[in-house]
Design an enzyme around this catalytic site. Structure first.
Site, PDB file in Angstrom:
ATOM      1  N   ALA A 514      25.128  29.167 117.591  1.00  0.00           N
ATOM      2  CA  ALA A 514      25.298  28.706 116.206  1.00  0.00           C
ATOM      3  C   ALA A 514      24.720  29.710 115.212  1.00  0.00           C
ATOM      4  O   ALA A 514      25.358  30.038 114.206  1.00  0.00           O
ATOM      5  CB  ALA A 514      24.642  27.343 116.024  1.00  0.00           C
ATOM      6  N   GLU A 694      18.145  25.046 123.575  1.00  0.00           N
ATOM      7  CA  GLU A 694      17.302  24.941 124.767  1.00  0.00           C
ATOM      8  C   GLU A 694      15.854  24.569 124.473  1.00  0.00           C
ATOM      9  O   GLU A 694      15.074  24.349 125.394  1.00  0.00           O
ATOM     10  CB  GLU A 694      17.349  26.274 125.530  1.00  0.00           C
ATOM     11  CG  GLU A 694      18.732  26.570 126.080  1.00  0.00           C
ATOM     12  CD  GLU A 694      18.918  28.021 126.488  1.00  0.00           C
ATOM     13  OE1 GLU A 694      18.558  28.906 125.677  1.00  0.00           O
ATOM     14  OE2 GLU A 694      19.408  28.274 127.599  1.00  0.00           O
TER      15      GLU A 694
END
Ligand code: MOS
Length: 730
Positions: A514, A694
């Site tokens: 992103a 993550e």
């Protein structure tokens, strides 16, 4: 036109904050959500392709050896069978995502159970599967190496991953409080919802593969390399991907085998892995053995940190799980000994799975920090705050931003941490012992090279890149960046992704998707704004774009009018630069968990869990939160149930389906709470955003394990904390 931005200096302009549309950061629904829930989004194996036939892999049943004979003739004669192929290119392990070359593991050699040896092609899937089951493959077995802790194994120490600073032994000897413990984490399977699948078709020398992949720019090269053809002749399409979790970073066997099969039979071929094949044939997260040494003075200030990790991998593979990645910078301590070792085993290829490195490294380090806090009699939140370094402890680089202390404080307040009684077994609810635990979160931040074309026309905006959306919200987030910059309502923005004919994106991996692709879109939009300003005779900074109109001084002009002589199209390119070297970049956060441990059965229930995260600008509060909810859910699994189990005699994976491989399900997951800290990181990207995908798993399991100790006084150093391990200590 091309807008090329190299990230050589921090961008403190915060341009997105100055825009008028008001969509950036908003918790918008996914633009493709309705397509997905109505079954209209087409996944790899679902494409309607004319003349399709089906292929099924035949795989090794032994962990090590040689193929001596494949008895093809009887199977070739079976009903519907079109070909039985035992091409050596099937045997090689595909690459890991950013490498172009797959390691060559030798013709006809077997390195692990599940390694593809042949592929059977037939008219129907059922015929192909039946025929594949009948194919006799004769092999000669050799002694397999299966135990990562066998004393006879050579330990490789790759360069660049080791730290030796000061004198840790001396620090341990002089410490007021210290910890020296060995922890273990098991192997994991990526376990995406959509199994790996590919449909390959050839048109002359041109290959088109519809596949489930994370990083198309690299995957195209990898597939070309695996097949021995030119990348220009490969097109990969992956508009929708049902999760990857690392296992689709590199091109997988399904795409290679389908391509070889389609060439051989002269027809399009579909090949989908079964769930069992995903477990055995794609990749695994390595198990780890981690020795942690912590030395602290009387005030709990760390004087020494030792973290020695041992992981495993197939022979010949370059990747190894970077377990100690965050240990290098998380806490200050003068004396440091960080060691990374690899042993070679005959188990499925080890690869990146959900935050490779931090997922298991932070989890262990944060378990050890809890042990140190208890030994020193210091509150675990306070202990961490006392050890936050001013600058990178291994080289004095400044941090681009550092939000760990804020995350710890915010989390402690939201979770009412002060309620915690530090004495185990002091809080009870009937036969349930209640405990609170916490851990820090950290994950390295990376920007990746990315390109996107943005076209503004009278009808709206179009974004094009070969970037993927693997369920993360890429379609929506990219549209938000363009809508904000170009003053468009969201419904006027069309995002086209997942096609290697489009400009090369960074792919979905390493949490960089992103922020990197968003930066490419941003760069293109800034140039489009300049073109519009020029048409209006004003400077770009004075141009307000909102709801399809341009406003400057006292004029308000419909964009359609400005674009009457044609659309404006710009290729945005973002390239990492000096900011990735001059400063240490990481995302930070904190986890807080409340668990109940049943005193009779040792069953653990997570009752509450909070994650506080700082990841730069949040581009979409809903999709970012969903990423963190997913990460925390993995954390629950890592803490309590998730574990790949190999038969120590044969190397076979014992729990190779979702019935036996225990991922958390709804009943295991309580109401999770996610809180984002307001942050702009000017060093990370021109949109001040960092990776988030993550972070939510990086340390999460430790908060639960630490809460188990607080509840019942049992310390589990061997993840996951299953009932048997807790019961033994109760
Ligand atoms: Mo990720 S494990 O880089 O898909």
């Amino acid at each position: 036109m091309t807008a090329h931005v190299k990230m050589d200096a921090p961008d403190r302009r915060n341009r997105l904050d100055a825009m008028a549309q008001g969509v950036i950061g908003e918790p918008l629904d996914r633009s493709e959500g309705a397509l997905k829930v109505s079954g209209k989004a087409v996944y790899a194996h679902e494409w309607p392709v004319e003349g399709l036939c089906h292929a099924v892999l035949v795989r090794a049943a032994i962990s090590r050896g040689t193929v001596t004979r494949i008895d093809k003739a009887p199977v070739e004669a079976m009903d519907g069978v079109l070909a039985v192929i035992d091409d050596d290119r099937l045997l090689r392990n595909p690459a890991q995502g950013t490498a172009n070359k797959a390691p060559v593991q030798g013709p006809r050699k077997i390195f692990y159970i599940g390694q593809p040896l042949a592929v059977v092609v037939a008219e129907s899937f059922e015929q192909a599967r039946h025929a594949a089951q009948q194919l006799v493959v004769e092999t000669e077995a050799a002694d397999a190496v299966l135990d990562p802790e066998a004393e006879t194994l050579e330990h490789e120490r790759p360069k660049g991953k080791q730290t030796s600073q000061g004198d840790l032994d001396q620090a341990m000897g002089a410490a007021a409080f210290s910890i020296d413990e060995v922890y273990r984490t098991p192997g994991h399977s990526s376990a995406p919802m959509e199994p790996h699948a590919a449909i390959a078709s050839w048109d002359g020398d041109r290959l088109t593969v519809r596949a489930s992949c994370q990083m198309l720019k690299y995957n195209r090269n990898e597939l070309a390399d695996a097949l021995g053809i030119k990348p220009e002749n490969v097109r990969i399409l992956a508009p929708y991907v049902g999760g990857g979790f690392g296992s689709k970073l590199g091109i997988a066997h399904d795409a290679v085998a389908a391509s070889i099969a389609a060439r051989a039979v002269g027809r399009p071929v579909a090949l989908a892995l079964s769930r069992r094949q995903v477990f055995e044939t794609t990749m695994r997260r390595s198990e780890s053995r981690q020795r942690v040494r912590l030395a602290a003075d009387a005030e709990g200030r760390l004087t020494g940190i030792g973290h020695a990790a041992l992981v495993s991998q197939l022979p010949g593979e370059k990747f190894s799980e970077p377990v100690t990645q965050a240990t290098h910078f998380l806490y200050a301590a003068k004396n440091r000994e960080i060691v990374h070792e690899i042993v070679r085993l005959n188990l499925t290829c080890a690869g990146s799975v959900r935050a490779p490195g931090e997922a298991i490294g932070m989890t262990v380090l944060e378990t050890a920090m809890d042990e140190l806090a208890i030994k020193a009699g210091i509150d675990p939140v306070e202990l961490r705050k006392r050890n936050i370094p001013e600058t990178d402890p291994e080289g004095d680089k400044p941090f681009s931003s550092h939000m760990l202390a804020s995350a710890l404080d915010r989390g402690a307040k939201l979770f009412d941490w002060q309620r915690r009684n530090p004495v185990p077994r002091s809080t009870r609810d009937g036969e349930w012992l209640i405990g609170l635990g916490m851990s820090s979160a950290a994950r390295v931040n990376m920007l990746a090279e990315a390109e996107a074309i943005v076209t503004l026309s009278a009808g709206g905006v179009r974004i094009e890149s070969d970037m993927t959306d693997i369920g993360t919200g890429t379609y929506t987030v990219l549209a938000q960046v363009a809508a904000e910059m170009l003053g468009q309502p969201m419904q006027s923005v069309t995002t086209v992704l997942g096609d290697t004919d489009l400009p090369p994106g960074p792919g979905s991996g390493g949490s960089w998707g992103a922020s990197s692709t968003g930066s490419a879109v941003f760069a293109a939009c800034e140039d489009i704004r300049k073109c519009l300003a020029e048409k209006l005779g004003c400077v770009e900074e004075e141009l307000t774009l909102k709801d399809g109109h341009a406003v400057t001084a006292n004029r308000r002009v419909p964009l359609a009018e400005l674009l009457a002589d044609g659309p404006i199209s710009v290729r945005g390119v973002i390239e990492p630069g000096k900011t990735s070297k001059e400063v240490r970049q990481s995302t930070f956060g904190a986890f807080f968990a409340e668990v109940a441990v049943n005193e009779v059965t040792a069953e653990v229930r997570v009752r509450r869990m909070l994650g506080v995260f700082a990841a730069g600008r949040i581009l979409n509060a809903k999709t970012a939160r969903s990423q963190c909810l997913g990460g925390m859910t993995f954390g629950i699994g890592m803490a309590l149930t998730e574990e790949l189990i190999h038969d120590p005699r044969t190397g076979a994976i014992v729990n190779r389906d979702f019935a036996e491989y225990h991922l958390p399900v709804n009943a295991d997951v309580p109401q999770l709470e996610v809180d984002f800290l307001e942050e702009r990181d000017p060093w990370a990207s021109p949109i001040q955003a960092k990776g988030i995908g993550e972070l939510g798993i990086s340390g999460a399991a430790a908060s639960i394990n630490n809460a188990i100790f607080n509840a019942c006084g049992v310390r589990v150093r061997d993840y996951p904390a299953t009932l048997d391990k807790i019961l033994a200590g109760l």
